[in-house]
Design a protein around this motif. Sequence first.
Motif, PDB file in Angstrom:
ATOM      1  N   LEU A 128       6.299  12.524   6.923  1.00 32.18           N
ATOM      2  CA  LEU A 128       6.270  11.289   6.148  1.00 32.18           C
ATOM      3  C   LEU A 128       5.612  11.507   4.791  1.00 32.18           C
ATOM      4  CD1 LEU A 128       5.285   8.715   8.931  1.00 32.18           C
ATOM      5  CD2 LEU A 128       7.559   9.217   8.010  1.00 32.18           C
ATOM      6  N   THR A 129       6.071  10.748   3.817  1.00 34.18           N
ATOM      7  CA  THR A 129       5.492  10.787   2.471  1.00 34.18           C
ATOM      8  C   THR A 129       4.185   9.986   2.463  1.00 34.18           C
ATOM      9  OG1 THR A 129       7.689  10.933   1.474  1.00 34.18           O
ATOM     10  CG2 THR A 129       5.891  10.179   0.061  1.00 34.18           C
ATOM     11  N   ILE A 130       3.215  10.483   1.719  1.00 34.73           N
ATOM     12  CA  ILE A 130       1.901   9.846   1.653  1.00 34.73           C
ATOM     13  C   ILE A 130       1.758   9.111   0.324  1.00 34.73           C
ATOM     14  CG2 ILE A 130      -0.587  10.224   1.751  1.00 34.73           C
ATOM     15  CD1 ILE A 130      -0.010  12.779   3.333  1.00 34.73           C
ATOM     16  N   ALA A 131       1.221   7.903   0.375  1.00 36.85           N
ATOM     17  CA  ALA A 131       1.022   7.089  -0.825  1.00 36.85           C
ATOM     18  C   ALA A 131      -0.253   7.531  -1.542  1.00 36.85           C
ATOM     19  CB  ALA A 131       0.942   5.610  -0.458  1.00 36.85           C
ATOM     20  N   ASP A 132      -0.095   8.150  -2.689  1.00 39.09           N
ATOM     21  CA  ASP A 132      -1.232   8.668  -3.447  1.00 39.09           C
ATOM     22  C   ASP A 132      -1.666   7.645  -4.503  1.00 39.09           C
ATOM     23  OD1 ASP A 132      -3.194  10.370  -4.318  1.00 39.09           O
ATOM     24  OD2 ASP A 132      -1.862  11.585  -5.571  1.00 39.09           O
ATOM     25  N   TYR A 133      -2.004   6.456  -4.048  1.00 38.74           N
ATOM     26  CA  TYR A 133      -2.469   5.400  -4.945  1.00 38.74           C
ATOM     27  C   TYR A 133      -3.193   4.342  -4.114  1.00 38.74           C
ATOM     28  CZ  TYR A 133       1.356   2.470  -3.201  1.00 38.74           C
ATOM     29  OH  TYR A 133       2.197   1.737  -2.379  1.00 38.74           O
ATOM     30  N   ASN A 140       2.555  -5.933   0.300  1.00 41.08           N
ATOM     31  CA  ASN A 140       3.062  -5.961   1.669  1.00 41.08           C
ATOM     32  C   ASN A 140       2.847  -4.620   2.365  1.00 41.08           C
ATOM     33  OD1 ASN A 140       3.978  -8.612   1.432  1.00 41.08           O
ATOM     34  ND2 ASN A 140       5.969  -7.972   0.657  1.00 41.08           N
ATOM     35  N   VAL A 141       2.456  -4.677   3.638  1.00 46.51           N
ATOM     36  CA  VAL A 141       2.247  -3.463   4.435  1.00 46.51           C
ATOM     37  C   VAL A 141       2.849  -3.654   5.824  1.00 46.51           C
ATOM     38  CG1 VAL A 141       0.194  -2.643   3.223  1.00 46.51           C
ATOM     39  CG2 VAL A 141      -0.053  -4.294   5.073  1.00 46.51           C
ATOM     40  N   ILE A 142       3.138  -2.530   6.483  1.00 45.56           N
ATOM     41  CA  ILE A 142       3.744  -2.534   7.816  1.00 45.56           C
ATOM     42  C   ILE A 142       3.000  -1.545   8.699  1.00 45.56           C
ATOM     43  CG2 ILE A 142       5.858  -2.130   9.144  1.00 45.56           C
ATOM     44  CD1 ILE A 142       6.246  -2.529   5.442  1.00 45.56           C
ATOM     45  N   ASN A 224       8.244   3.190   2.320  1.00 44.73           N
ATOM     46  CA  ASN A 224       8.220   4.141   3.433  1.00 44.73           C
ATOM     47  C   ASN A 224       7.133   5.200   3.307  1.00 44.73           C
ATOM     48  OD1 ASN A 224      10.439   2.743   4.303  1.00 44.73           O
ATOM     49  ND2 ASN A 224      11.886   4.419   4.146  1.00 44.73           N
ATOM     50  N   ALA A 225       6.157   4.959   2.478  1.00 47.02           N
ATOM     51  CA  ALA A 225       5.059   5.908   2.313  1.00 47.02           C
ATOM     52  C   ALA A 225       3.834   5.428   3.094  1.00 47.02           C
ATOM     53  CB  ALA A 225       4.701   6.078   0.841  1.00 47.02           C
ATOM     54  N   VAL A 226       3.053   6.386   3.582  1.00 46.57           N
ATOM     55  CA  VAL A 226       1.875   6.074   4.409  1.00 46.57           C
ATOM     56  C   VAL A 226       0.683   5.748   3.529  1.00 46.57           C
ATOM     57  CG1 VAL A 226       0.282   6.953   6.143  1.00 46.57           C
ATOM     58  CG2 VAL A 226       2.700   7.563   6.265  1.00 46.57           C
ATOM     59  N   LEU A 227       0.217   4.506   3.637  1.00 49.97           N
ATOM     60  CA  LEU A 227      -0.967   4.059   2.902  1.00 49.97           C
ATOM     61  C   LEU A 227      -2.261   4.375   3.649  1.00 49.97           C
ATOM     62  CD1 LEU A 227      -0.042   0.545   1.464  1.00 49.97           C
ATOM     63  CD2 LEU A 227      -0.958   2.466   0.156  1.00 49.97           C
ATOM     64  N   GLY A 228      -2.169   4.546   4.977  1.00 47.36           N
ATOM     65  CA  GLY A 228      -3.368   4.814   5.737  1.00 47.36           C
ATOM     66  C   GLY A 228      -3.103   4.994   7.215  1.00 47.36           C
ATOM     67  N   LEU A 229      -4.170   5.284   7.953  1.00 49.55           N
ATOM     68  CA  LEU A 229      -4.127   5.411   9.407  1.00 49.55           C
ATOM     69  C   LEU A 229      -4.786   4.177  10.009  1.00 49.55           C
ATOM     70  CD1 LEU A 229      -4.273   8.472   8.262  1.00 49.55           C
ATOM     71  CD2 LEU A 229      -4.948   9.056  10.603  1.00 49.55           C
ATOM     72  N   HIS A 245      -7.827   4.998   4.367  1.00 44.89           N
ATOM     73  CA  HIS A 245      -6.915   5.146   3.232  1.00 44.89           C
ATOM     74  C   HIS A 245      -6.327   6.553   3.150  1.00 44.89           C
ATOM     75  CE1 HIS A 245      -6.017   5.460  -1.242  1.00 44.89           C
ATOM     76  NE2 HIS A 245      -5.191   4.546  -0.777  1.00 44.89           N
ATOM     77  N   ALA A 246      -5.114   6.626   2.619  1.00 45.84           N
ATOM     78  CA  ALA A 246      -4.378   7.896   2.556  1.00 45.84           C
ATOM     79  C   ALA A 246      -5.098   8.962   1.739  1.00 45.84           C
ATOM     80  CB  ALA A 246      -2.977   7.648   1.978  1.00 45.84           C
ATOM     81  N   SER A 247      -5.960   8.568   0.814  1.00 46.52           N
ATOM     82  CA  SER A 247      -6.683   9.563   0.012  1.00 46.52           C
ATOM     83  C   SER A 247      -7.572  10.442   0.887  1.00 46.52           C
ATOM     84  CB  SER A 247      -7.530   8.872  -1.061  1.00 46.52           C
ATOM     85  OG  SER A 247      -8.499   8.014  -0.465  1.00 46.52           O
TER      86      SER A 247
END
Length: 332
Positions: A128-133, A140-142, A224-229, A245-247
Amino acid sequence: MRRMRTPSPAKTSRFSAWLPLLLALLSPLLGISAARAFDVAEVEASVYKIYAFPADGKGYGFGSGFLVSGKRTVVTNFHVVENGATFRVAYRDANKQGQLVVARVIASRPQLDIAILETDRDLPGKALTIADYEPEKLANVITMGFPGAAEIRDRGQIRTKEEFEALLRDPTSLDATMTSGSVSRMNLADMKRSETRTLHARTVQHNAQFSPGNSGGPLFDECNAVLGLNTFLRTDAQGVFFSIHASELTRTLREQSLPFTTISQCSPVTSTNYTMPIVVALSLTLAASALVLAMRAGSLQQRLHAVLDHAEGRGDLGNTEAGDGRRVAADR
């Protein structure tokens, strides 16, 4: 009688020079854009159920995880695997049958509540692609994962190892649950999680509901990018959920020299996104103007050809046309 003139490469290229500009202006209409909408089918195969079995063999724990690098590297929360000695990654294959894959922990960051596992064979889906922001408030989040509360079938009494493995592979329990919500704010968690572990990590606070079993699963943005766990929730309040957070994840992956993919922003296509309609309208206007100019240029070329043909018929011009070096021949 004169031979028919054929357009020279130099002249025909004048019209074709407009094509790249027209394509660029029309690209939003053709779907060539960074903006996109969330696609469940694109990410669901990359989200798994994680089983952790203690050394004494009594019971088991489970959570969620997802493919983050290559075909065998999975990330989850540290607390999902903290008390485990052996691990399995479970998923539904292309035939909707449950599969179990042996995994081992290759890295962990307890203070970030992150653990990285490696399986002994390839997994379905793609990393999966990771959201670097950092997301804006109300973005909106899912969530996606495997909450225990969603398993409402009566399992009966498990008596044999075979029955136990069949339970773990049950495809009905490997169909991921999804919820949606919006970002409340970004926050820094600094809290004691157990007698031996303190959580100190950047978090996304949101109201997309999850429950035990979701831990370690992805929090997605609309691209479709991962913002976090997905990690913990407040039981004394409603609508307060936290995802690491994804960072923190990208930092861990870099420390392990594991490759991964990121995006720096998300521009989703939604009914409330007014940017795309404006871009489309401007593109239509510019494209129409460019097309008119191109057609006028073509019309002028045709008129020029007619003048040149007339002049050749009278013998006013030499046998070499200035500018493009093309020979003009005439029947005698």
